[in-house]
Structures are given as C-alpha cells and as structure tokens.
Design an enzyme around this catalytic site. Sequence first.
Site, short mmCIF file in Angstrom:
data_model
loop_
_atom_site.label_atom_id
_atom_site.label_comp_id
_atom_site.label_asym_id
_atom_site.label_seq_id
_atom_site.Cartn_x
_atom_site.Cartn_y
_atom_site.Cartn_z
CG PHE A 297 -0.16 0.02 2.54
CD1 PHE A 297 0.29 1.20 3.13
CD2 PHE A 297 0.13 -1.19 3.20
CE1 PHE A 297 0.99 1.18 4.34
CE2 PHE A 297 0.85 -1.21 4.39
CZ PHE A 297 1.28 -0.02 4.97
CB CYS A 298 1.12 4.30 -1.51
SG CYS A 298 1.71 6.01 -1.40
CD GLU A 299 -2.36 3.83 5.74
OE1 GLU A 299 -3.14 2.93 5.38
OE2 GLU A 299 -1.75 3.81 6.82
CG ASN B 182 10.11 -10.07 3.44
OD1 ASN B 182 9.87 -10.21 4.63
ND2 ASN B 182 9.17 -10.09 2.52
CG HIS C 200 6.88 -6.35 9.23
ND1 HIS C 200 6.39 -7.40 9.97
CD2 HIS C 200 6.37 -6.51 7.98
CE1 HIS C 200 5.64 -8.15 9.20
NE2 HIS C 200 5.61 -7.64 7.99
CB ALA D 138 -0.96 -5.36 13.06
N GLY D 139 0.67 -7.81 11.81
CA GLY D 139 0.69 -9.25 11.50
C GLY D 139 -0.72 -9.78 11.29
CE LYS E 160 -4.47 -3.01 0.62
NZ LYS E 160 -3.53 -3.48 1.66
N1 LIG Z 1 -1.11 1.29 7.67
C1 LIG Z 1 -1.46 0.18 6.99
N2 LIG Z 1 -0.92 -1.00 7.36
C2 LIG Z 1 -1.28 -2.10 6.65
C3 LIG Z 1 -2.19 -2.06 5.57
N3 LIG Z 1 -2.33 -3.33 5.08
C4 LIG Z 1 -1.51 -4.10 5.83
N4 LIG Z 1 -0.89 -3.38 6.77
C5 LIG Z 1 0.15 -3.80 7.73
O1 LIG Z 1 1.35 -4.02 7.02
C6 LIG Z 1 1.97 -5.23 7.43
C7 LIG Z 1 2.67 -5.82 6.23
O2 LIG Z 1 2.95 -7.17 6.38
P1 LIG Z 1 3.83 -8.07 5.38
O3 LIG Z 1 4.09 -9.30 6.15
O4 LIG Z 1 3.06 -8.30 4.15
O5 LIG Z 1 5.07 -7.35 5.08
C8 LIG Z 1 0.82 -6.09 7.98
O6 LIG Z 1 1.28 -6.91 9.02
C9 LIG Z 1 -0.18 -5.08 8.47
O7 LIG Z 1 -0.04 -4.86 9.84
C10 LIG Z 1 -2.74 -0.80 5.22
O8 LIG Z 1 -3.54 -0.67 4.27
N5 LIG Z 1 -2.34 0.29 5.94
MN LIG Z 2 6.17 -6.76 3.38
#
Ligand SMILES: Nc1nc2c(ncn2[C@@H]2O[C@H](COP(=O)(O)O)[C@@H](O)[C@H]2O)c(=O)[nH]1
Ligand SMILES: [Mn+2]
Length: 377
Positions: free
Chosen positions: A144-146, A240, A290, A292-293, A369
């Site tokens: 994403f870009c937020e 990663n 990195h 919330a997971g 997204k």
């Molecule tokens: N601020 C936002 N955080 C998001 C969004 N979608 C997912 N997430 C968080 O990013 C990590 C990326 O995990 P990865 O394992 O794929 O590198 C994920 O754990 C979420 O906590 C979003 O739209 N906005």
């Molecule tokens: Mn990632």
Amino acid sequence: MGNSVLDGRASAVSGDGVITKFYTSTAWIEGRAEQQLEEIAGWTGVQRVAAFPDLHPGKYGPVGCAVLADRIFPQLIGNDIGCGMSLFQLDLPVRKLKLEKALPRMRILGEPGSEDQGWRLESVGLPTDMFATSLGTIGGGNHFCEVQTVAEAEGSTGLDASRLYLLVHSGSRGLGNAVLDSVPPGAYAGLQEDCDAARAYLKDHGNAVRWASLNRQIIAERAAEALRADLTRLVDAPHNLLARHGEGWLHRKGAAVADRGFVPLAGSRASASFLMDASSHGDALGSLAHGAGRRYDRSSMHGRVRAKRSDIEGMQRTPFGGRVLCEDRDLLIEEAPLAYKSSKAVAEDLERTGAGHRVAEFHPLLTFKKTRDGRRS
Ligand SMILES: Nc1nc2c(ncn2[C@@H]2O[C@H](COP(=O)(O)O)[C@@H](O)[C@H]2O)c(=O)[nH]1
Ligand SMILES: [Mn+2]
C-alpha cells in the site's frame, strides 16, 4: 523445548537453535506459527531465532521473525525479497489536503510509470532494464501507499504534526520472484557461502533489495506529485532480507532492520501505525516487528466480513474520516482491518519485553491499494 505460553521475553531451546520470544501470553499467536518456529530452530545450522508479536504462519516458515544460521536458506526470505516500509514527510500541511480532490489524483499509482526509469536503476547500480516497467508500482496483497497524520510524537523524532506523511509498503515485484525461482534444487537445505549457488543468490538478492528500496522511493515520488507536494525520506526499513551477522547469516522474514534508527510498525488501513525506537537488545538480532501481523488468512476473511454493496462502500471509509482506494472487491475483503492483529497490542508487547518503544503514532487518511485497471500480482 517448551514454546508454551510465555510471559515476557523468554528463551526456549528446540533442536540446536535458541528461540527468543518478544511477546507475552496476551499476544495473538497461532499455534501453527509457533510450530513453524520450532521446526526452523531444529534445522541444521540454525543458531538463534528472535520472534516478534506480529508472528503468523508463512509458506516456508513464520512471518515476524529473524533467524541466525551458519548457512543461507533462500526460502526463509521468500519471494518478496527486499519488501519493506519507507516513511516520508510531505511538505504539505494537513489543513491543505482536500481529500475529495486528492483521492482521484492518487489513481495514478494504479498505472505503470510513464518515465524512462533506466537512469534511476543505474543510480543504484542496477542494469537499466531490470524490471523497469514495474518500477513505481505497488503490487497486490497487502502492499500500500498511505497518507498519514501524526497523532502523537516524541520531540526526539523531529516529526511535525502539522504536516502529512507517507508510508509506503512494497517489495521487489516480479524480480524477487524470479530470484527465488532461480535457486537450484537442494538450496532449501541450506547453502554454504563459498559455493557458486550462494554467490549467485547473494548477488541477485542484493539487487532485489536495492530495486525494492528504489521502488518505494519512486512510488512515494509519484504519490507526492499527485498531491502537488515535495517529500523527504525519513526511514527505509526493509523486512525480508538476508544480512551478514558476525560469522553467520541473518534471515529477516517480516522483521524490520532495527539497527539503523526508527522503525515503522504498520497497523492496517483503519488503525494506528507506530514509529518504534528499538532497544539494542542482543537477542532481538537487530530486528523488530514490522506490522500488526495477520490474524486471519485471506480465504477465511470471505466468511468473516459482510460484502453487500453498502458494506463494500463502508470499507472504503475509515473511522479516522479517511478513505481507501481499493476497487478490487476481493482484496478489500481480504485486507479488511479485521484480518490483522491489534497494532497497539503488538507495540505494547514489544515494550513489555524490552524490544523497543513507541515514539510516534500515525493515523491513516488516504490508503491506496488498487484501482480497477491496475493489475494484481
Ligand atoms: N497502515 C497500513 N498497514 C497495513 C495495511 N495493510 C496491511 N498493513 C500492515 O502491514 C503489514 C505488512 O505485512 P507483510 O508481512 O506483508 O510485510 C501487515 O502486518 C499489516 O499490519 C494498510 O492498508 N495500511
Ligand atoms: Mn512486506
């Protein structure tokens, strides 16, 4: 052994590798993820494992951990080599952002970049045609870009709450995939560093890490241009990747590089993200959570959220008064905030276990997204 419920930072030995868990008994951790941790700790050559509260099951091992070994396991890094989070400050004041105007402008991120990116690739030492047409594109899944606002920040961060910020999460797109595909059969048992296959992997991996970092920069530049703003990169934190660590090899899988400064901990499109200051705890292997997971896997999300037209429209708005640009119905459901653990709980666990502490909190305002025309990868 003994990866039972642990309170506070605790170590457990499984096979030869020592696992250190930076989460408490209140953390949401799937049994399958802990099982994968133990399996990896038992692999020949694995010495130490640090596990963070965003831990969840992955394809070859859990996501949310750092693994130190005397050899290289390409599958532990996975196919999105170099994926990471970059945080930028925009020179745009919060009060000047007109969401309804900004939203359609951000659609540009769903289209391939029109500029010749050869010189950009060359500037980071990469061949001028290396996956050039994908540069500046986000990719699918949870990338994403937020646009974010600062809700709280310690003075030490230098953050300015009157400004807007950009958090970009993306990786190496098709390049990382091609690199993992090219490793020879047998490599998953572990590569000794002095063989041709390891040398080839290390070179290709290094390129993918640089490509991914450049990609986040170009995505942010495209977003800033759409918002008519300039930007400054504050943090680039890949999660990663493989790195030398003493005599061994450190595999970070969904674990941010945390020995270079502050680290973003992403939440979801409708919850807080944080900036973390990692403590220099040796057992954390210079790494930190990195995000919330994942709490629920993608397919199960389809049974968990209602998906009537009004629900879908509701999912494009956030409790912070923000907007989500995602025109892929399945992706909107699979990435619903419910799919993720609580970012606050993850940050609190890192604090309780001495891995790091929050120095700032951000709220999402506009999350890009995917547009309807944009390809999904
Ligand atoms: N601020 C936002 N955080 C998001 C969004 N979608 C997912 N997430 C968080 O990013 C990590 C990326 O995990 P990865 O394992 O794929 O590198 C994920 O754990 C979420 O906590 C979003 O739209 N906005
Ligand atoms: Mn990632």
